[in-house]
Every structure is written in structure tokens, then in C-alpha cells.
Design an enzyme around this catalytic site. Structure first.
Site, mmCIF file in Angstrom:
data_model
loop_
_atom_site.group_PDB
_atom_site.id
_atom_site.type_symbol
_atom_site.label_atom_id
_atom_site.label_comp_id
_atom_site.label_asym_id
_atom_site.label_seq_id
_atom_site.Cartn_x
_atom_site.Cartn_y
_atom_site.Cartn_z
ATOM 1 N N LYS A 79 12.935 -8.858 -9.400
ATOM 2 C CA LYS A 79 12.368 -7.562 -9.002
ATOM 3 C C LYS A 79 12.131 -7.572 -7.496
ATOM 4 C CE LYS A 79 8.551 -4.453 -10.319
ATOM 5 N NZ LYS A 79 7.319 -4.309 -11.147
ATOM 6 N N SER A 160 7.147 0.025 -14.015
ATOM 7 C CA SER A 160 7.842 0.021 -12.740
ATOM 8 C C SER A 160 9.021 -0.945 -12.683
ATOM 9 C CB SER A 160 6.869 -0.340 -11.613
ATOM 10 O OG SER A 160 6.455 -1.689 -11.741
ATOM 11 N N SER A 184 3.968 -2.432 -16.563
ATOM 12 C CA SER A 184 5.256 -2.361 -15.846
ATOM 13 C C SER A 184 6.323 -3.342 -16.305
ATOM 14 C CB SER A 184 5.028 -2.556 -14.348
ATOM 15 O OG SER A 184 4.535 -1.375 -13.773
#
Lengths: 493, 95
Positions: A79, A160, A184
């Protein structure tokens, strides 16, 4: 050959590498080719093919010398919130658009130490603030899944960690890292039919991760199976003196614990407060299905009370923005990141932050500044902190009676791009089942267990006791066996 | 809880974010809506003696107060938007 390589799970890929059926370079090539083909998903902000092949080559050399780590030769995605030395790290924000860290986060260091290969940095909601990946400065991520009756409709992968979720689901990475501040990791995992685990607060180091809300942020693995998730977690977890909230505890062998276990007598709690208005009936049905599966495996189902659940979301939307407003004060155009030149220092700060942050991030900074400002601090922030204590107490009471709590991961299936945009609160409500876990610092895992009537993945969430990751993975493993899904968006099943 | 335009402007100044007049208007509405939703916390009954988040009570671990690195000026300045010699540059503060 190439196609079948990307369909291997992490465990299968490791087996193939060990048997020398293929090399890490070959495996990495297969993934790089697939990434190129599926750029329309916008799962990656930066692809790092040269670095990937160099790392794969080194891994193949280590393999010859029998120096193998837990993830030796396996290509993974990170990420774009984890700092990677020499590789652009943006947090999906314009303010960090060209930021190149000069250091490596502890989590990624651990992953490379275990032999993994970096494919690239995945897309996310700006500063991890969002539940649909639409707030990214680099554009939204598209879910690889298609709506059963409207195949042209573009769906969100959740957020997210939406880029990581889409990448793992679409076979653009074997596994990925995510971060979870209010859901997330778990909500996007549920939306794309993969496994996502948010560890106990303090199990995985936060050092070198771009901070959102420090008392809630936790890094964790996202992978296609429970076994893959266990291996990833094992590589990531561990004490780090660089993170003052890191807990010095022995990391168990999560993967070995999946070989032989029994759920007989294990007590599974069902909180009635998690039946919320607006929840899809098929999700309620699936929840019941999950209970039945665990009952058949010998577990006992028991109702538990979590009476402060209804206050979790508003509590979260005080605490998280308050911490964010403080954490994001560092982006001022002075030492790194975007700078909008101006005549005075104050003008420079204000113009830089106005241009560098997107709308959702600004909204949260403003809310956070408001609830921390003189005259409102006690009414909002202190009150929220007390409710946080009560929410934790609810769980502590429940865990006197049960070992694990079973809930849905999200109240709905993946929604369409552009839906739930009318007001910010309707988006916030999607995190109703995941947020309490962060407030209480507990571990939780989302497991894909079924498909909706629209042929979209649905997940169940298991919430554990502090450092109860082993039990969580075992129960999740049982659910995975019962559900026996292919979790392949290309097949639609 | 009502949030007027002056309050929005004051928060934006505290947060060091420049807002256009249109943004003052639109953020004002959104903040109002979010705060109204958060307002439901006021009905929550909190028993006497409940302390704010107990996890905050545990003492954070501290590293020993030692210099562990240094001499990284180039690295520190690598991402600087503007630099001169070994310093970050900012607009003039003192006349």
C-alpha cells in the site's frame, strides 16, 4: 503457463518455488505481465518492474544457497502508505506526489527480510481516509468484480486499501499489505472476496507508515486464502523499539496452527446490536449460515451484548479526525512535499495545504481542529475518549463469556463508483461493523464466505481477544473450508 | 450545534488551510451536517468515574536518550522544496 502462475496462492507459489517448478523471476514476470494488462483497474500508483526483477533474481540466488525466508521469491504489493526507500510514496495525496523516502518502514523491511519481491505501490484513499478508494489524487480504483445484472457498472473495491484489495483479487500480486484505521483492510477485503486481517494494536510496527490516526492505525495482511494471510502476518509482525506502542511479545507460528486444530467447545459470540437498519437480508442470511457452519464444527453459539455499539461511529469520527488534524500538521511545504510559493510563511502554509489536500482530507482536518479547539474539547473529544473506554469495556465483558465474536464485515455488498457520494455520512456508515474493533484495539479478520444475488462477494468478520490472532485464523480457516469459494473475479464465482 | 461562516473561517485559519468563499459555504454545510450527526453522543450516559480511553494510561515505552544516527544532511534535505547550503529555505519571517 503464465496464466496459471498468477492463479497460485502464496502457499502454492512457495511450494512451486521450492520444487523448482518455476523461478521467482518467472513468477514475477507473470505478475508484471498481468499488471500491464489490467492497468484499467488503477490498482497501482507506482509499478516497480525493474526493482521487482532485480529482487526476484536475488531471491533465486538465495534459493540456490538454501537461504530461504518465509516469503522467499513471492511478489507482493505494498500500500502506498508504507515508506519504501528510494521508491516514491504518495499516500495518494498531491501533497506527497513526488515524495521519495530515504528510509524503509519496519513492516516492509520485515517483508523483504523474508524474501518477498516488490511489484509496486498500490492505490488508496488519500491518507487512507475513505471507504471506496474514490478520494485518491491518482483516481479511483475499479473493482475487478462485475455486477451480475449490470456488467458495465463500475464498482468500488472498498477502501482505504482498495488498490491492495483489487491487486490481490485480480491476480496482480500474490498478497499485499494494507492498513486499517476504521476498517480499511477488512471492508475492501470483503468487497473483492479476499481475506484481510487487522492485527491487535501493537502487533505490527507503525514505524515508517504515513500516520492517519495513530491510536487506531494498524498494518495487516491481505491475501487470497487464510493460510496465505497467516504466512504474511508471520512475516510482518514483531516488536519494534522504533514504535513506542509496539508490544514486545513472541510471534506465534500462525501458519502451523492451521494444520491441526479443533473448534470443539469454542464459544462464538453474536452481538445483537450488529443487526442494523439497512443491512442487506442476504447478509443476515449469510451470518446465520456462518453460525451454522461453526456449530457443525463443534463450536457453541452464544448471544453477547455490546450496548455502546451505536456510539462507535460518531466516537470514531471525533477521535480519528482529531488525531489526523494533528498528524497532518507536518505537511506545511517546508521540509518535503508540495510547496506553493508565497510572500509570507503563513500564506505559504495555507496555500500549500489548500492545494495539496483533497476535499475529504480537508473536511476531516477541519472537523478535527474544531473538536480540539477551545470550548469544544470537553464536549467532543473528552466525551469521545470516555465512550471509547466504554466500547472497550463492552468487549471485555463479552470476552468473559465467549472466545470469538462473529459479525458481518460490511452492511452491504460493493457499491457503484459515484454512489454514496451525496453526503459524507452515508459513506461513513459503511464502517459500522469494523470501527468498534479499532476503537478497542482488537484483532479482526474478514473472510469471504459467499456471493450475493448480484454475484458479488460478501464477507464475515471474526473479532478476537487481544493477541488472539491464532484462534481468529483457525475459525476463519473453518469458514473458508465450509464456503469453498473460488474467489476469482474473472470466473465470477 | 450551529456552525456559522465565521467559525468555519476561524477553524480553517487554525488548520492553516486557505478556503475560497464558496468553500466556506460548502464546508460550513458539511461540517454542520457531520456535527449534527456526532451530536447523538450527548445522549450517551457515561457512569461517574469513567476515565478517557484506558489504553492511554499505559506508559509508552521509551528508548534510551542516545544519538543513534547523524551526518545525514543530504538525506534530510533530499525532498526539500527549496534549500540553500545545508538549510531549508522559507519566506522571510523577520524584517
Amino acid at each position: 503457463m503464465t496464466e496459471s502462475l498468477v492463479n497460485l496462492t502464496l502457499v502454492q507459489a512457495l511450494d512451486g518455488l521450492k520444487k523448482k517448478s518455476f523461478s521467482s523471476v518467472e513468477l514475477t514476470h507473470a505478475y508484471l505481465a498481468n499488471m500491464q494488462q489490467k492497468r484499467n483497474l488503477n490498482a497501482y500508483i507506482s509499478e516497480t518492474p525493474d526493482k521487482a526483477l532485480a529482487m526476484a533474481k536475488q531471491s533465486d540466488q538465495r534459493r540456490v544457497k538454501d537461504m530461504v525466508g518465509l516469503l522467499e521469491g513471492v511478489p507482493v504489493a505494498i500500500k502506498d502508505l508504507f515508506c519504501t526507500e528510494g521508491v516514491k510514496t504518495t499516500a495518494a495525496s498531491r501533497i506527497l506526489e513526488n515524495f521519495i523516502p530515504t528510509y524503509e518502514s519496519t513492516i516492509t523491511q520485515n517483508i523483504w527480510k523474508n524474501g518477498a519481491v516488490l511489484l509496486g505501490k498500490t492505490n488508496l484513499d488519500e491518507f487512507a481516509m475513505g471507504s471506496s478508494n474514490i478520494t485518491s489524487h491518482f483516481g479511483p480504483v475499479i473493482s475487478p468484480w462485475k455486477h451480475g445484472s449490470d456488467r458495465n457498472k463500475k464498482l468500488v473495491p472498498g477502501g482505504s486499501s482498495g488498490g491492495s484489495a483489487a491487486a490481490v483479487s485480480a491476480r496482480l500480486a500474490v498478497a499485499a499489505t494494507g492498513t486499517d484505521t476504521g476498517g480499511s483492510i477488512r471492508q475492501p477485503a470483503a468487497f473483492v472476496g479476499i481475506v484481510g486481517l487487522k492485527p491487535t494494536y501493537g502487533l505490527c510496527s507503525r514505524w515508517g507508515i504515513v500516520a492517519f490516526a495513530s491510536s487506531l492505525d494498524q498494518a495487516g495482511p491481505m491475501a487470497r486464502t487464510v493460510g496465505d494471510t497467516a504466512l504474511m502476518l508471520q512475516a510482518m509482525a514483531g516488536y519494534d523499539p522504533q514504535d513506542s506502542t509496539s508490544v514486545n511479545t513472541q510471534v506465534p507460528d500462525y501458519f502451523a496452527a492451521l494444520k491441526n486444530y479443533s473448534l470443539r467447545g469454542l464459544k462464538i459470540g453474536i452481538p445483537k446490536e450488529y443487526v442494523v437498519p439497512g443491512m442487506a437480508p442476504e447478509i443476515e442470511k449469510l451470518w446465520q449460515q456462518g453460525m451454522n457452519w461453526l456449530k457443525s464444527a463443534g463450536a457453541e453459539i452464544q448471544e453477547v451484548q455490546l450496548p455502546h455499539t451505536k456510539y462507535a461511529l460518531p466516537t470514531y469520527y471525533i477521535i480519528a479526525p482529531a488525531e489526523a488534524s494533528s498528524n497532518l500538521a507536518r505537511y506545511d511545504g517546508v521540509r518535503y512535499g508540495l510547496r506553493i510559493p508565497a510572500q509570507t510563511l503563513d500564506d505559504m502554509y495555507e496555500l500549500t495545504r489548500a492545494a495539496g489536500f483533497g476535499r475529504e482530507v480537508k473536511r476531516r482536518i477541519l472537523i478535527g481542529t474544531y473538536v480540539l479547539s477551545a470550548g469544544y474539547y470537553d464536549a467532543y473529544y473528552v466525551k469521545a475518549q470516555k465512550l471509547r473506554a466504554l466500547i472497550l469495556q463492552d468487549f471485555q465483558e463479552a470476552y468473559k463469556k465467549v472466545d470469538v465474536i462473529l459479525t458481518p464485515t460490511a452492511p452491504t455488498q460493493a457499491f457503484g463508483l459515484g454512489e454514496k457520494m451525496s453526503d459524507p455520512i452515508s459513506m461513513y456508515l459503511n464502517d459500522v461493523f469494523t470501527v468498534p474493533v479499532n476503537l478497542a484495539g482488537l484483532p479482526a479478520i474478514s473472510v469471504p464466505v459467499g456471493l450475493s444475488s448480484d454475484k458479488l462477494p460478501l464477507g464475515l468478520q471474526l473479532i478476537g481477544k487481544p493477541f488472539g490472532e491464532t484462534t481468529l485464523l483457525q475459525v476463519a480457516h473453518q469458514l473458508e473450508k465450509n464456503a469453498s469459494l473460488k474467489n476469482d473475479p474473472d470466473l465470477g464465482e | 450545534m450551529s456552525i456559522d461562516h465565521n467559525t468555519v473561517k476561524k477553524i480553517a485559519t487554525l488548520a492553516k488551510i486557505r478556503l475560497t468563499p464558496e468553500e466556506v459555504q460548502s464546508y460550513g454545510q458539511e461540517l454542520q451536517q457531520i456535527l449534527k450527526w456526532i451530536e447523538q453522543l450527548q445522549e450517551a450516559k457515561i457512569p461517574n468515574g469513567v476515565l478517557p480511553d484506558p489504553s492511554m494510561k499505559t506508559e509508552l515505552q521509551r528508548r534510551s536518550d542516545q544519538v543513534t544516527d547523524g551526518g545525514n544532511t543530504d538525506k534530510v534535505l533530499l525532498n526539500a522544496p527549496e534549500k540553500a547550503y545545508d538549510f531549508f529555505c522559507v519566506p522571510k519571517v523577520v524584517e
